[in-house]
Enzyme design. Structure first.
Site, mmCIF file in Angstrom:
data_model
loop_
_atom_site.group_PDB
_atom_site.id
_atom_site.type_symbol
_atom_site.label_atom_id
_atom_site.label_comp_id
_atom_site.label_asym_id
_atom_site.label_seq_id
_atom_site.Cartn_x
_atom_site.Cartn_y
_atom_site.Cartn_z
ATOM 1 N N ASN A 1 -3.532 5.500 6.426
ATOM 2 C CA ASN A 1 -4.306 6.150 7.482
ATOM 3 C C ASN A 1 -5.073 5.106 8.290
ATOM 4 O OD1 ASN A 1 -6.569 5.395 5.959
ATOM 5 N ND2 ASN A 1 -6.828 7.426 5.061
ATOM 6 N N HIS B 1 3.596 15.102 9.693
ATOM 7 C CA HIS B 1 2.976 13.955 9.047
ATOM 8 C C HIS B 1 1.466 13.910 9.275
ATOM 9 C CE1 HIS B 1 6.182 11.590 7.305
ATOM 10 N NE2 HIS B 1 6.905 11.683 8.403
ATOM 11 N N GLU C 1 8.731 4.576 17.654
ATOM 12 C CA GLU C 1 8.905 4.244 16.236
ATOM 13 C C GLU C 1 10.261 4.767 15.765
ATOM 14 O OE1 GLU C 1 6.659 5.168 11.984
ATOM 15 O OE2 GLU C 1 6.514 6.594 13.632
ATOM 16 N N HIS C 2 10.510 6.047 15.991
ATOM 17 C CA HIS C 2 11.805 6.664 15.694
ATOM 18 C C HIS C 2 12.438 7.120 17.001
ATOM 19 C CE1 HIS C 2 9.157 7.639 12.149
ATOM 20 N NE2 HIS C 2 10.196 7.145 11.493
ATOM 21 N N GLN D 1 8.621 15.381 12.031
ATOM 22 C CA GLN D 1 7.728 14.241 12.228
ATOM 23 C C GLN D 1 6.316 14.690 12.550
ATOM 24 O OE1 GLN D 1 8.596 11.000 11.444
ATOM 25 N NE2 GLN D 1 10.287 12.239 10.655
ATOM 26 N N GLN E 1 -10.832 -0.107 0.804
ATOM 27 C CA GLN E 1 -11.241 -0.882 -0.364
ATOM 28 C C GLN E 1 -10.039 -1.482 -1.086
ATOM 29 O OE1 GLN E 1 -11.838 2.299 0.270
ATOM 30 N NE2 GLN E 1 -11.519 3.629 -1.499
ATOM 31 N N GLU F 1 2.348 -38.645 26.804
ATOM 32 C CA GLU F 1 1.263 -37.859 26.227
ATOM 33 C C GLU F 1 0.110 -38.729 25.749
ATOM 34 O OE1 GLU F 1 2.854 -35.308 23.231
ATOM 35 O OE2 GLU F 1 3.987 -34.088 24.664
ATOM 36 N N ASP G 1 13.677 8.492 6.576
ATOM 37 C CA ASP G 1 12.383 8.509 5.904
ATOM 38 C C ASP G 1 12.529 8.319 4.403
ATOM 39 O OD1 ASP G 1 10.930 8.894 8.197
ATOM 40 O OD2 ASP G 1 10.759 11.066 7.970
ATOM 41 N N TYR H 1 0.855 -1.188 0.000
ATOM 42 C CA TYR H 1 0.000 0.000 0.000
ATOM 43 C C TYR H 1 0.887 1.232 0.000
ATOM 44 C CZ TYR H 1 -3.795 3.217 0.833
ATOM 45 O OH TYR H 1 -4.705 4.233 0.685
ATOM 46 N N HIS I 1 2.386 -42.579 17.887
ATOM 47 C CA HIS I 1 3.708 -41.984 17.789
ATOM 48 C C HIS I 1 4.770 -42.996 18.219
ATOM 49 C CE1 HIS I 1 1.592 -38.211 17.298
ATOM 50 N NE2 HIS I 1 2.730 -37.539 17.190
ATOM 51 N N SER J 1 2.736 8.728 13.120
ATOM 52 C CA SER J 1 4.182 8.790 13.311
ATOM 53 C C SER J 1 4.560 9.192 14.731
ATOM 54 C CB SER J 1 4.784 9.786 12.324
ATOM 55 O OG SER J 1 6.195 9.772 12.387
#
Length: 426
Positions: free
Chosen positions: A210, A258, A324-325, A255, A187, A412, A358, A127, A417, A233
């Site tokens: 988003n 964003h 994140e950063h 940042q 979608q 078991e 980035d 995406y 087995h 972000s």
């Protein structure tokens, strides 16, 4: 409006202020129901739903959903300086991710020959945010590691527009995307997950977006793999009195532009530095094109400048924050880095702005947010590979394990087995 950046002490934060700083999420809860409706409609109506949503959400009448043929033309048409920048960024991102490719291995453990092999996924979807905006960097960060991993078919989806951003299309060409489709939002995620007449389904979906995109990724997870659920972000700057307050502020504003829901925080053990960073933020924001977005970020309790009683307290804050950063600007930055385990991507020193990561330094900018860095890393070649273990035992190796396996299987209650081993010694 004039923004007022308060300086607060970490030790004095109220429970509500701590919650604002640490309880970050993607904000998808309130839109789960409409997103489910979008996903369901795309599953049932296919291309018709994509065209309908393009008209409703993007105000675009979409003819051809498949715009792959436009990518090479866009590459030829973009400004030469932009084309060179895209190519340089792609080269750097590719070189960094090539270093991540693991080797198959097979070794001998006593009489057992054991190993692991790696194979790429066959089809993935990337995406790329867009529409009237242009995010060629997101295309590079999603497509390049997939191609490095050896994925057979990499599809890009990006929101439709009357005039699609040529930089985004050119980046898809440079990165090596196999197909590009003009569809955005929830979608587009549904189309990648379940397929339409035009868009083939994929095995994994990656890339930022988003909250509608994130909510859709949450909705389809289980039917298709995703990278992770990323929110707005985040930047945390850990610094001492050697940091330049103007540069720290510049990184924070970068940042913050964003998304109005972004979080930007500076924590320092020096009171004078804290005050100077806050003042620099207030002074610089008016000169930025997206000053309204930046001001919205700086006005919340999720952003701001904090003072710590020591760098040890700053480190503890950083580890809990799991940014994140993470930017570290200090006299002993390497030592501080060694004490912080949880961060998506780290930027060390005066000349390592987050903006470099980035776009073009090489590491991926698709990173975990909301504290997810405590358990996950950013997008990498690993996301596009599956591993298989391999084992080969000879008669002696199985004899060595015979009692261990049969004893455990018997404990078991799995007698078949036991028999599958014992029959080999009849």
């Amino acid at each position: 409006m004039d923004v007022d950046v308060d300086v607060r002490a970490v030790s004095d934060l109220s429970p509500a202020e701590r919650a604002a700083l640490f309880d970050r999420d993607a904000g998808i809860g309130e839109i789960e129901e409409p997103v489910a409706g979008i996903v369901s409609r795309v599953r049932s109506e296919g291309d018709a739903a994509l065209r309908s949503y393009a008209s409703e959400f993007d105000d675009v009448a979409v003819g051809n959903l498949d715009i792959t043929d436009e990518t090479e033309r866009a590459y030829e048409a973009v400004d030469p300086d932009l084309r060179e920048a895209i190519e340089t960024a792609a080269e750097n991102v590719r070189a960094f991710h090539e270093r991540q490719v693991p080797d198959d291995w097979r070794e001998t453990f006593g009489d057992r020959k054991l190993g692991r092999r790696y194979r790429p996924l066959e089809r993935v979807g990337v995406y790329a945010p867009g529409g009237t905006a242009s995010y060629p960097s997101s295309v590079l960060m999603g497509v390049v590691p997939a191609t490095v991993a050896g994925v057979d078919h990499v599809a890009v989806v990006t929101p439709p527009a009357e005039n699609l951003p040529p930089a985004t299309l050119a980046a898809a060409h440079v990165a090596g995307a196999d197909a590009v489709y003009q569809s955005g939002g929830a979608q587009a995620i549904a189309a990648l997950a379940y397929g339409t007449e035009t868009v083939p389904s994929v095995e994994k979906i990656v890339g930022p977006g988003n909250k509608w995109v994130t909510a859709a990724k949450a909705a389809v997870r289980g039917d298709v793999e995703i990278d992770f659920l990323a929110g707005p972000s985040e930047l945390l700057v850990v610094c001492d009195d050697t940091a330049d307050p103007e540069l720290v502020a510049a990184d924070m504003l970068a940042q913050a532009e964003h998304d109005p829901n972004a979080s930007v925080v500076c924590v320092t053990d020096d009171d004078a530095t804290a005050e100077a960073v806050a003042a620099a933020c207030e002074r610089q924001v008016g000169a930025r094109d997206r000053s309204d977005v930046i001001e919205a970020v700086l006005e919340t309790d999720a952003s701001g400048v904090l003072t710590a009683r020591s760098m040890s307290e700053a480190v503890l804050f950083a580890e809990e924050y799991a940014a994140e950063h993470l930017s570290i600007v200090a006299d002993d930055e390497e030592e501080l880095l060694d004490r912080i385990d949880s961060a998506g991507s780290v930027f060390l020193g005066r000349y390592s702005p987050v903006a470099a990561g980035d776009y073009a330094s090489g590491p991926n900018h698709v990173l975990p947010t909301g504290g997810l860095a405590k358990v996950a890393g950013g997008l990498s070649v690993d996301h596009f590979l599956r591993s298989t273990t391999v084992q080969k035992l000879d008669a002696d190796a199985l004899a060595d394990l015979r009692k261990t396996v049969t004893t455990l299987a018997d404990a078991e209650g799995l007698d078949a087995h036991v028999e599958s081993v014992e029959k080999r010694f009849d």
